[in-house]
Design a protein around this motif. Structure first.
Motif, PDB file in Angstrom:
ATOM      1  N   ASP A 139      21.907  49.851 -67.535  1.00  0.00           N
ATOM      2  CA  ASP A 139      21.231  49.507 -68.917  1.00  0.00           C
ATOM      3  C   ASP A 139      21.499  47.954 -69.569  1.00  0.00           C
ATOM      4  OD1 ASP A 139      19.863  50.596 -70.908  1.00  0.00           O
ATOM      5  OD2 ASP A 139      21.402  51.034 -72.259  1.00  0.00           O
ATOM      6  N   VAL A 140      21.335  47.106 -68.393  1.00  0.00           N
ATOM      7  CA  VAL A 140      20.948  45.831 -68.942  1.00  0.00           C
ATOM      8  C   VAL A 140      19.175  45.221 -68.954  1.00  0.00           C
ATOM      9  CG1 VAL A 140      23.178  45.015 -68.312  1.00  0.00           C
ATOM     10  CG2 VAL A 140      21.116  44.732 -66.770  1.00  0.00           C
ATOM     11  N   PRO A 141      18.930  44.392 -69.818  1.00  0.00           N
ATOM     12  CA  PRO A 141      17.336  44.063 -69.889  1.00  0.00           C
ATOM     13  C   PRO A 141      17.017  43.573 -68.452  1.00  0.00           C
ATOM     14  CG  PRO A 141      18.752  42.987 -71.568  1.00  0.00           C
ATOM     15  CD  PRO A 141      19.746  43.388 -70.865  1.00  0.00           C
ATOM     16  N   THR A 142      16.037  44.377 -68.018  1.00  0.00           N
ATOM     17  CA  THR A 142      15.342  44.287 -66.697  1.00  0.00           C
ATOM     18  C   THR A 142      14.004  44.280 -66.587  1.00  0.00           C
ATOM     19  OG1 THR A 142      17.509  45.440 -65.869  1.00  0.00           O
ATOM     20  CG2 THR A 142      15.349  45.349 -64.531  1.00  0.00           C
ATOM     21  N   LEU A 143      13.734  43.536 -65.672  1.00  0.00           N
ATOM     22  CA  LEU A 143      12.049  43.416 -65.465  1.00  0.00           C
ATOM     23  C   LEU A 143      11.822  43.716 -63.846  1.00  0.00           C
ATOM     24  CD1 LEU A 143      10.830  40.362 -67.450  1.00  0.00           C
ATOM     25  CD2 LEU A 143      10.389  42.882 -67.976  1.00  0.00           C
ATOM     26  N   SER A 144      10.889  44.442 -63.621  1.00  0.00           N
ATOM     27  CA  SER A 144      10.634  44.526 -62.092  1.00  0.00           C
ATOM     28  C   SER A 144       9.520  43.825 -61.717  1.00  0.00           C
ATOM     29  CB  SER A 144      10.297  46.025 -62.083  1.00  0.00           C
ATOM     30  OG  SER A 144       9.462  46.504 -60.785  1.00  0.00           O
ATOM     31  N   VAL A 145       9.490  43.085 -60.511  1.00  0.00           N
ATOM     32  CA  VAL A 145       8.473  42.493 -59.829  1.00  0.00           C
ATOM     33  C   VAL A 145       8.054  42.840 -58.609  1.00  0.00           C
ATOM     34  CG1 VAL A 145       7.668  40.445 -58.781  1.00  0.00           C
ATOM     35  CG2 VAL A 145       8.481  40.299 -61.150  1.00  0.00           C
ATOM     36  N   ALA A 146       7.032  43.561 -58.300  1.00  0.00           N
ATOM     37  CA  ALA A 146       6.718  44.092 -57.015  1.00  0.00           C
ATOM     38  C   ALA A 146       6.045  43.143 -56.089  1.00  0.00           C
ATOM     39  CB  ALA A 146       5.552  45.264 -57.146  1.00  0.00           C
ATOM     40  N   VAL A 147       6.531  43.419 -54.736  1.00  0.00           N
ATOM     41  CA  VAL A 147       5.866  42.385 -53.677  1.00  0.00           C
ATOM     42  C   VAL A 147       4.390  42.266 -53.741  1.00  0.00           C
ATOM     43  CG1 VAL A 147       8.005  42.248 -52.272  1.00  0.00           C
ATOM     44  CG2 VAL A 147       6.228  43.895 -51.885  1.00  0.00           C
ATOM     45  N   GLY A 148       3.918  43.424 -54.053  1.00  0.00           N
ATOM     46  CA  GLY A 148       2.377  43.422 -54.030  1.00  0.00           C
ATOM     47  C   GLY A 148       1.779  44.181 -52.778  1.00  0.00           C
ATOM     48  N   PRO A 149       0.557  44.820 -52.943  1.00  0.00           N
ATOM     49  CA  PRO A 149      -0.160  45.338 -51.598  1.00  0.00           C
ATOM     50  C   PRO A 149      -0.635  44.400 -50.817  1.00  0.00           C
ATOM     51  CG  PRO A 149      -1.476  45.564 -53.557  1.00  0.00           C
ATOM     52  CD  PRO A 149      -0.340  44.909 -54.001  1.00  0.00           C
ATOM     53  N   MET A 150      -0.924  45.022 -49.510  1.00  0.00           N
ATOM     54  CA  MET A 150      -1.527  44.243 -48.497  1.00  0.00           C
ATOM     55  C   MET A 150      -2.986  44.104 -48.738  1.00  0.00           C
ATOM     56  SD  MET A 150       0.076  45.914 -45.096  1.00  0.00           S
ATOM     57  CE  MET A 150       1.210  46.922 -45.010  1.00  0.00           C
ATOM     58  N   LEU A 151      -3.644  43.147 -48.070  1.00  0.00           N
ATOM     59  CA  LEU A 151      -5.073  43.367 -47.995  1.00  0.00           C
ATOM     60  C   LEU A 151      -5.551  44.115 -46.873  1.00  0.00           C
ATOM     61  CD1 LEU A 151      -6.149  39.425 -48.445  1.00  0.00           C
ATOM     62  CD2 LEU A 151      -5.955  41.303 -50.361  1.00  0.00           C
ATOM     63  N   THR A 152      -6.873  44.456 -46.995  1.00  0.00           N
ATOM     64  CA  THR A 152      -7.184  45.444 -45.888  1.00  0.00           C
ATOM     65  C   THR A 152      -7.674  44.499 -44.685  1.00  0.00           C
ATOM     66  OG1 THR A 152      -9.384  45.193 -47.065  1.00  0.00           O
ATOM     67  CG2 THR A 152      -8.169  47.293 -47.375  1.00  0.00           C
ATOM     68  N   GLY A 153      -7.842  45.411 -43.557  1.00  0.00           N
ATOM     69  CA  GLY A 153      -8.250  44.735 -42.338  1.00  0.00           C
ATOM     70  C   GLY A 153      -9.611  45.386 -41.910  1.00  0.00           C
ATOM     71  N   THR A 154     -10.139  44.968 -41.014  1.00  0.00           N
ATOM     72  CA  THR A 154     -11.526  45.401 -40.591  1.00  0.00           C
ATOM     73  C   THR A 154     -11.282  45.560 -38.955  1.00  0.00           C
ATOM     74  OG1 THR A 154     -12.492  44.026 -42.355  1.00  0.00           O
ATOM     75  CG2 THR A 154     -14.125  44.934 -40.628  1.00  0.00           C
ATOM     76  N   HIS A 155     -12.066  46.702 -38.391  1.00  0.00           N
ATOM     77  CA  HIS A 155     -11.968  47.009 -37.064  1.00  0.00           C
ATOM     78  C   HIS A 155     -13.383  47.565 -36.923  1.00  0.00           C
ATOM     79  CE1 HIS A 155     -11.364  48.357 -33.064  1.00  0.00           C
ATOM     80  NE2 HIS A 155     -11.712  49.686 -33.308  1.00  0.00           N
ATOM     81  N   ARG A 156     -14.253  46.974 -36.030  1.00  0.00           N
ATOM     82  CA  ARG A 156     -15.635  47.367 -35.742  1.00  0.00           C
ATOM     83  C   ARG A 156     -16.430  47.737 -36.956  1.00  0.00           C
ATOM     84  NH1 ARG A 156     -16.822  48.254 -30.457  1.00  0.00           N
ATOM     85  NH2 ARG A 156     -15.044  48.405 -28.857  1.00  0.00           N
ATOM     86  N   GLY A 157     -16.527  46.839 -37.807  1.00  0.00           N
ATOM     87  CA  GLY A 157     -17.079  47.003 -39.103  1.00  0.00           C
ATOM     88  C   GLY A 157     -16.419  47.843 -40.157  1.00  0.00           C
TER      89      GLY A 157
END
Ligand code: FES
Length: 574
Positions: A139-157
């Motif tokens: 119970d201390v003032p806290t903020l959260s930072v997410a590392v964030g999602p990956m970008l997508t890849g592509t295989h055979r379109g």
């Protein structure tokens, strides 16, 4: 907090001589290369969960730098500390076993270190829940930072993303529809950047829940890990942390209320999010002295449309959700839909959700964030089941299963544990039809231990090669948020705790009735009594963390937290 003392003057080590403790700490600050100006400013602790064992958190060092920059810009002192870091594929037997340990690590560091506010860098599935649980208890003032999602890849379109497409491609290779060489080519594209899995799996769901609860600056959950906006978000979080440190609020206990938990349940349903979030939300609520009501979650689901067209329920990925407007745009649709989202709850920037949404850019992509009247799938995302097989509840991701299996009755085929499952599931002599109900037990919080993501049992190979894609599967385990199918999860009480799941025999009839919210074992009570007489509880580990876990973990509906860490016995004050 340690009385009125702040920053490095707070929480002095106890030697019985405060003056000496302050002198010694100041000496060690000098040893760390810090001059006197490091003192007297708001002190912001930054939790770095970067680790070679956590590829999802590979960008943590850049985020630490950006947060620290923001703290310094706002006149604070940033100080970095580590905790355990958990990755799904680098934790044996399952990261869930260690979630509570990470929450204890986080809580105790937030209690022990001198600090005025904290910023916690999380992302991979269990990390954000563990951090929020710890922060609520400290119970201390806290903020959260997410590392964030990956970008997508592509295989055979074709666009690919972890881990929904990992499962699909593995399934195709397992049945010979995809060659090993093609699988290897696709593998390079499944996780092409740093960050968390880019579908609406557990990591993305929990980042969104952190945002909706008010721990993360609005819009932060969806920014891709490698987008420059992720660094700007981290910098802004550092600045905001100084404001929290100066004002001393809001405290986590002020953010987690009945209303914000209800909003989180609504968000989970609208996202078509991970079933794991049900467990984590129960644990988060428990730390604030609240109980997550599974029946209320189900009722919320009935009025909350699935609006987010992301895999595994829908079509696209987190970067598309971000481009479409992100979580605030989704919440705007929810509020417009009149489903009861409470806009008076607090966001991490200090404004209410209603105020944030009012000022959020008014464009959003209706093909990704659907209008309330045009949901991605009819009906709700996650349903809660009760019945003779799950007296204390079970869940099913209704939005990600075959519609034809919503009402199904069939004979049980029982796997005693994970080893039995691995040994027999692909046996060509396995006597199984697609009408069978596959049952896996002893895979719950105590039984496995740690409730691994084994609930999405593979379709037996002899059926898979014939094109069977979905069957009813029931277990006391969890399922990856990236998985799909007619999978009944979190059956409670679990088999190892003596739940009815322990008494099922091959051939018993089981009836799944999702519309009626029932899961029943169709066996006479006298027969079950006789079987119960022959049942004995499994031996528990005898030492260490495994012992603590097995003797203290609560069942799924209570969040699998340790009984001595929850605050449910305290009166709720919201
Ligand atoms: Fe880390 Fe999926 S493995 S988020």
């Amino acid at each position: 907090m340690n009385g009125a003392k702040r920053g490095f003057s707070s929480r002095l080590t106890r030697y019985g001589d405060e003056g000496f403790a302050a002198f010694l700490r100041d000496s060690f600050l000098r040893a760390g290369g810090h001059g006197p100006e490091v003192q007297g400013r708001p002190l912001i602790a930054i939790c770095n969960t970067g680790s070679d064992y956590n590829p999802c958190h590979a960008t943590a060092p850049q985020l630490v730098e950006a947060i620290a920059r923001g703290v310094a810009q706002a006149g604070g002192t940033p100080f970095v500390f580590p905790t355990i870091s958990l990755h799904e594929s680098f934790a044996y037997p399952t990261s869930m076993l260690l979630r509570n340990l990470m929450s204890m690590d986080t809580e105790e560091m937030l209690r022990a270190l001198p600090l005025d506010a904290a910023v916690l860098i999380g992302g991979c599935d269990k990390t954000i829940p563990a951090q929020l649980m710890g922060a609520i208890s400290a119970d201390v003032p806290t903020l959260s930072v997410a590392v964030g999602p990956m970008l997508t890849g592509t295989h055979r379109g074709e666009r690919l993303g972890a881990c929904t497409d990992c499962r699909r491609l593995w399934g195709e290779a397992r049945t010979g529809r995809l060659s090993e060489s093609e699988l290897a080519l696709a593998q390079d594209e499944l996780m092409p950047t740093h960050g968390t899995c880019m579908v609406m799996g557990t990591a993305s769901t929990m980042a969104c829940i952190s945002e909706v609860l008010g721990f993360m600056l609005p819009g932060g959950a969806s920014i891709p890990a490698v987008h420059s906006g992720r660094l700007r978000h981290a910098e802004a979080t550092g600045q905001r942390a100084v404001a929290l440190a100066t004002g001393g609020r809001p405290l986590p206990s002020q953010l987690v209320t009945r209303s914000s938990i209800r909003n989180a349940c609504m968000t989970l349903q609208a996202l078509g999010g991970s079933t794991n979030a049900v467990i984590h939300l129960a644990a988060i609520a428990g730390r604030a002295g609240l109980a997550l009501d599974l029946d209320e979650l189900d009722e919320i689901g009935k009025i909350t449309p699935v609006l987010c067209d992301l895999k595994p329920v829908g079509r696209v990925y987190m970067q598309d959700f971000h481009a479409a407007g992100g979580l605030p745009a989704l919440l705007r649709e929810l509020m417009r839909g009149g489903v009861g989202f409470d806009g008076d709850t607090t966001t991490a920037n200090g404004r209410t959700w209603a105020e944030v949404i009012e000022d959020w850019p008014d464009w959003s992509d209706p093909t990704v964030i659907r209008p309330a009247g045009d949901p991605v799938v009819p009906g709700q995302a996650i349903s809660v089941l009760h019945g003779s097989l799950a007296p204390n509840g079970a869940v099913i991701k209704r939005a990600a299963m075959s519609g034809r299996l919503q009402s199904h009755e069939g004979p049980a085929l029982v796997f005693e544990n994970l080893e039995d499952l691995a040994r027999r599931i692909d046996d060509p002599d396995l006597e199984v039809t697609e009408d069978h109900v596959l049952v896996l037990r002893n895979a719950g919080p105590i039984g496995a231990p740690g409730m691994p993501e084994a609930g999405s049992l593979p379709i037996p190979k002899k059926l898979a090669v014939r094109g069977v894609r979905d069957m009813v599967r029931i277990s006391d385990a969890r399922m990856s948020g990236t998985a799909y199918g007619a999978v009944v999860l979190h059956v409670s009480p679990e088999a190892a705790a003596g739940g009815p799941l322990a008494l099922v025999r091959d051939g018993d009839r089981i009836r799944l009735d999702v519309p009626g919210r029932r899961i029943d074992l169709l066996v006479d009570e006298e027969v079950l009594w006789a079987r119960r007489g022959n049942w004995s509880a499994p031996a528990l580990p005898t030492r260490g963390y495994a012992r603590l876990y097995a003797t203290s973990v609560e069942q799924a509906e209570l969040g699998c937290d340790f009984d001595f860490l929850t605050a449910r016995h305290l009166p709720a004050d919201d």
